[in-house]
Design a protein around this motif. Structure first.
Motif, PDB file in Angstrom:
ATOM      1  N   ALA A 133       3.261  -1.230   4.211  1.00 37.46           N
ATOM      2  CA  ALA A 133       3.084   0.199   3.940  1.00 37.46           C
ATOM      3  C   ALA A 133       4.382   0.730   3.341  1.00 37.46           C
ATOM      4  N   MET A 134       4.269   1.507   2.264  1.00 39.52           N
ATOM      5  CA  MET A 134       5.464   2.021   1.587  1.00 39.52           C
ATOM      6  C   MET A 134       5.274   3.490   1.237  1.00 39.52           C
ATOM      7  N   THR A 135       6.394   4.179   1.035  1.00 40.82           N
ATOM      8  CA  THR A 135       6.340   5.575   0.598  1.00 40.82           C
ATOM      9  C   THR A 135       7.285   5.789  -0.585  1.00 40.82           C
ATOM     10  N   VAL A 136       6.963   6.792  -1.397  1.00 38.46           N
ATOM     11  CA  VAL A 136       7.819   7.188  -2.520  1.00 38.46           C
ATOM     12  C   VAL A 136       8.128   8.683  -2.404  1.00 38.46           C
ATOM     13  N   LYS A 137       9.204   9.093  -3.048  1.00 37.56           N
ATOM     14  CA  LYS A 137       9.525  10.528  -3.115  1.00 37.56           C
ATOM     15  C   LYS A 137       8.581  11.187  -4.103  1.00 37.56           C
ATOM     16  N   GLY A 138       8.110  12.365  -3.755  1.00 37.18           N
ATOM     17  CA  GLY A 138       7.218  13.095  -4.654  1.00 37.18           C
ATOM     18  C   GLY A 138       5.986  12.275  -4.997  1.00 37.18           C
ATOM     19  N   ARG A 150      10.899   3.939   0.833  1.00 40.55           N
ATOM     20  CA  ARG A 150      10.953   3.335   2.170  1.00 40.55           C
ATOM     21  C   ARG A 150       9.849   2.302   2.336  1.00 40.55           C
ATOM     22  N   ASN A 151      10.200   1.163   2.932  1.00 43.04           N
ATOM     23  CA  ASN A 151       9.201   0.178   3.358  1.00 43.04           C
ATOM     24  C   ASN A 151       8.946   0.436   4.838  1.00 43.04           C
ATOM     25  N   ASP A 152       7.714   0.843   5.167  1.00 42.94           N
ATOM     26  CA  ASP A 152       7.409   1.292   6.530  1.00 42.94           C
ATOM     27  C   ASP A 152       6.904   0.192   7.461  1.00 42.94           C
ATOM     28  N   GLY A 153       6.980  -1.063   7.020  1.00 44.77           N
ATOM     29  CA  GLY A 153       6.578  -2.160   7.905  1.00 44.77           C
ATOM     30  C   GLY A 153       5.295  -2.848   7.466  1.00 44.77           C
ATOM     31  N   LYS A 154       5.057  -4.012   8.062  1.00 47.58           N
ATOM     32  CA  LYS A 154       3.936  -4.848   7.649  1.00 47.58           C
ATOM     33  C   LYS A 154       2.605  -4.298   8.150  1.00 47.58           C
ATOM     34  N   ILE A 155       1.608  -4.327   7.246  1.00 47.92           N
ATOM     35  CA  ILE A 155       0.247  -3.912   7.610  1.00 47.92           C
ATOM     36  C   ILE A 155      -0.528  -5.132   8.112  1.00 47.92           C
ATOM     37  N   CYS A 156      -0.544  -6.187   7.304  1.00 46.95           N
ATOM     38  CA  CYS A 156      -1.309  -7.382   7.654  1.00 46.95           C
ATOM     39  C   CYS A 156      -0.919  -8.522   6.715  1.00 46.95           C
ATOM     40  N   ARG A 157      -1.592  -9.630   6.887  1.00 44.79           N
ATOM     41  CA  ARG A 157      -1.405 -10.799   6.029  1.00 44.79           C
ATOM     42  C   ARG A 157      -2.787 -11.253   5.567  1.00 44.79           C
ATOM     43  N   THR A 158      -2.916 -11.596   4.286  1.00 45.40           N
ATOM     44  CA  THR A 158      -4.195 -12.109   3.795  1.00 45.40           C
ATOM     45  C   THR A 158      -4.012 -13.510   3.223  1.00 45.40           C
ATOM     46  N   TYR A 159      -5.122 -14.262   3.200  1.00 41.77           N
ATOM     47  CA  TYR A 159      -5.117 -15.630   2.668  1.00 41.77           C
ATOM     48  C   TYR A 159      -6.216 -15.761   1.613  1.00 41.77           C
ATOM     49  N   LEU A 214       0.896  -1.161   0.000  1.00 42.95           N
ATOM     50  CA  LEU A 214       0.000   0.000   0.000  1.00 42.95           C
ATOM     51  C   LEU A 214       0.933   1.210   0.000  1.00 42.95           C
ATOM     52  N   VAL A 215       1.031   1.861  -1.153  1.00 43.19           N
ATOM     53  CA  VAL A 215       2.058   2.881  -1.367  1.00 43.19           C
ATOM     54  C   VAL A 215       1.463   4.282  -1.274  1.00 43.19           C
ATOM     55  N   LYS A 216       2.136   5.125  -0.494  1.00 42.72           N
ATOM     56  CA  LYS A 216       1.689   6.509  -0.295  1.00 42.72           C
ATOM     57  C   LYS A 216       2.711   7.459  -0.920  1.00 42.72           C
ATOM     58  N   SER A 217       2.188   8.465  -1.636  1.00 38.58           N
ATOM     59  CA  SER A 217       3.085   9.467  -2.225  1.00 38.58           C
ATOM     60  C   SER A 217       3.339  10.593  -1.221  1.00 38.58           C
ATOM     61  N   ALA A 218       4.294  11.459  -1.557  1.00 34.97           N
ATOM     62  CA  ALA A 218       4.595  12.607  -0.692  1.00 34.97           C
ATOM     63  C   ALA A 218       3.404  13.566  -0.610  1.00 34.97           C
ATOM     64  N   LYS A 219       2.489  13.480  -1.585  1.00 38.08           N
ATOM     65  CA  LYS A 219       1.292  14.336  -1.570  1.00 38.08           C
ATOM     66  C   LYS A 219       0.146  13.716  -0.764  1.00 38.08           C
ATOM     67  N   GLY A 220       0.374  12.510  -0.228  1.00 42.39           N
ATOM     68  CA  GLY A 220      -0.656  11.858   0.588  1.00 42.39           C
ATOM     69  C   GLY A 220      -1.646  11.024  -0.191  1.00 42.39           C
ATOM     70  N   ASN A 221      -1.362  10.770  -1.473  1.00 46.94           N
ATOM     71  CA  ASN A 221      -2.232   9.921  -2.293  1.00 46.94           C
ATOM     72  C   ASN A 221      -1.729   8.482  -2.289  1.00 46.94           C
ATOM     73  N   ALA A 224       7.918  -7.665  -1.811  1.00 46.97           N
ATOM     74  CA  ALA A 224       6.874  -6.636  -1.871  1.00 46.97           C
ATOM     75  C   ALA A 224       7.376  -5.400  -2.617  1.00 46.97           C
ATOM     76  N   VAL A 225       8.568  -4.940  -2.267  1.00 47.34           N
ATOM     77  CA  VAL A 225       9.150  -3.763  -2.922  1.00 47.34           C
ATOM     78  C   VAL A 225       9.404  -4.052  -4.403  1.00 47.34           C
ATOM     79  N   ARG A 226       9.988  -5.209  -4.706  1.00 48.81           N
ATOM     80  CA  ARG A 226      10.288  -5.563  -6.102  1.00 48.81           C
ATOM     81  C   ARG A 226       9.011  -5.593  -6.947  1.00 48.81           C
ATOM     82  N   GLU A 227       7.960  -6.239  -6.414  1.00 54.56           N
ATOM     83  CA  GLU A 227       6.712  -6.356  -7.175  1.00 54.56           C
ATOM     84  C   GLU A 227       6.074  -4.996  -7.442  1.00 54.56           C
TER      85      GLU A 227
END
Length: 203
Positions: free
Chosen positions: A154-159, A127-136, A79-86, A113-116
């Motif tokens: 949870a992940m973040t990107v620049k800009g 940045r990888n900000d840590g695990k949110i959950c696990r699904t089956y 679940l990737v978040k941009s610097a603009k919060g999107n 996760a990051v590679r995919e």
């Protein structure tokens, strides 16, 4: 602390828990005595969107039994978040989804996760900000039942970089959405993705 597992079969959800959820959801209770997951799967209406629950004193043990009746595949996504919060969403197989994929041999879930995400959307994860959950998720493959275990991070990107959907993976769109624009996503996504958004604090 209550133990609670969710197994998704198409749009159906099977809860394995030691107590009934507090929410007033319409959940059908299944008798644990003599429960056989393969029989349950075979008789399930795959086109429905029903919720079922198995109440057990030891949900972990019961879940392990279900897991052992399937072939396990490991996957990871973000679940990737941009610097603009999107947030980054993809459109694949006519549904909204989050980027994810199977782990490669010897690869850690966090790395996968990051590679995919980077492969499927053409972005660089800052940045990888840590695990949110696990699904089956259970589905048939080569006359076997597969249980796909996906770790979500949870992940973040620049800009807010331009997205490049990986067409060869069936991804037709990759977009940034703010948390007030998720109506179309909720109307046309998978229950497992709703769980990720819930546990990621977006619902």
């Amino acid at each position: 602390m209550p133990q609670n597992y969710r197994i998704y079969i198409n749009d159906n959800t099977l809860f394995v828990s030691d107590l009934l959820p507090k929410r007033g959801e319409n959940i059908q209770s299944i008798d644990v005595q003599g429960f056989d997951f393969k029989t349950f799967y075979k008789n399930l209406d795959k086109d429905a969107a029903e919720k079922y629950i198995l109440i057990a004193e030891d949900p972990k043990q019961l879940f392990r039994r279900i897991r052992q009746s399937c072939e396990l595949i490991k996957a990871a996504g973000g679940l990737v978040k941009s610097a603009k919060g999107n947030y980054l969403f993809i459109y694949r197989n006519k549904r909204w989804d989050l980027p994810k994929g199977k782990t490669e041999k010897g690869e850690r879930m966090k790395e996968a996760a990051v590679r995919e995400v980077e492969e499927e959307c053409g972005v660089k994860i800052q940045r990888n900000d840590g695990k949110i959950c696990r699904t089956y998720h259970v589905y048939p493959l080569n006359n076997k039942l597969v249980l796909k275990k996906t770790n979500w991070y949870a992940m973040t990107v620049k800009g807010e970089p331009k997205l490049v959907p990986q067409k060869e993976e069936g991804i037709t769109k990759a977009v940034w959405l703010d948390d007030t624009s998720l109506g179309p996503v909720f109307k046309n996504t998978y229950p497992s993705i709703v769980q990720v958004l819930e546990e990621g604090g977006m619902i």
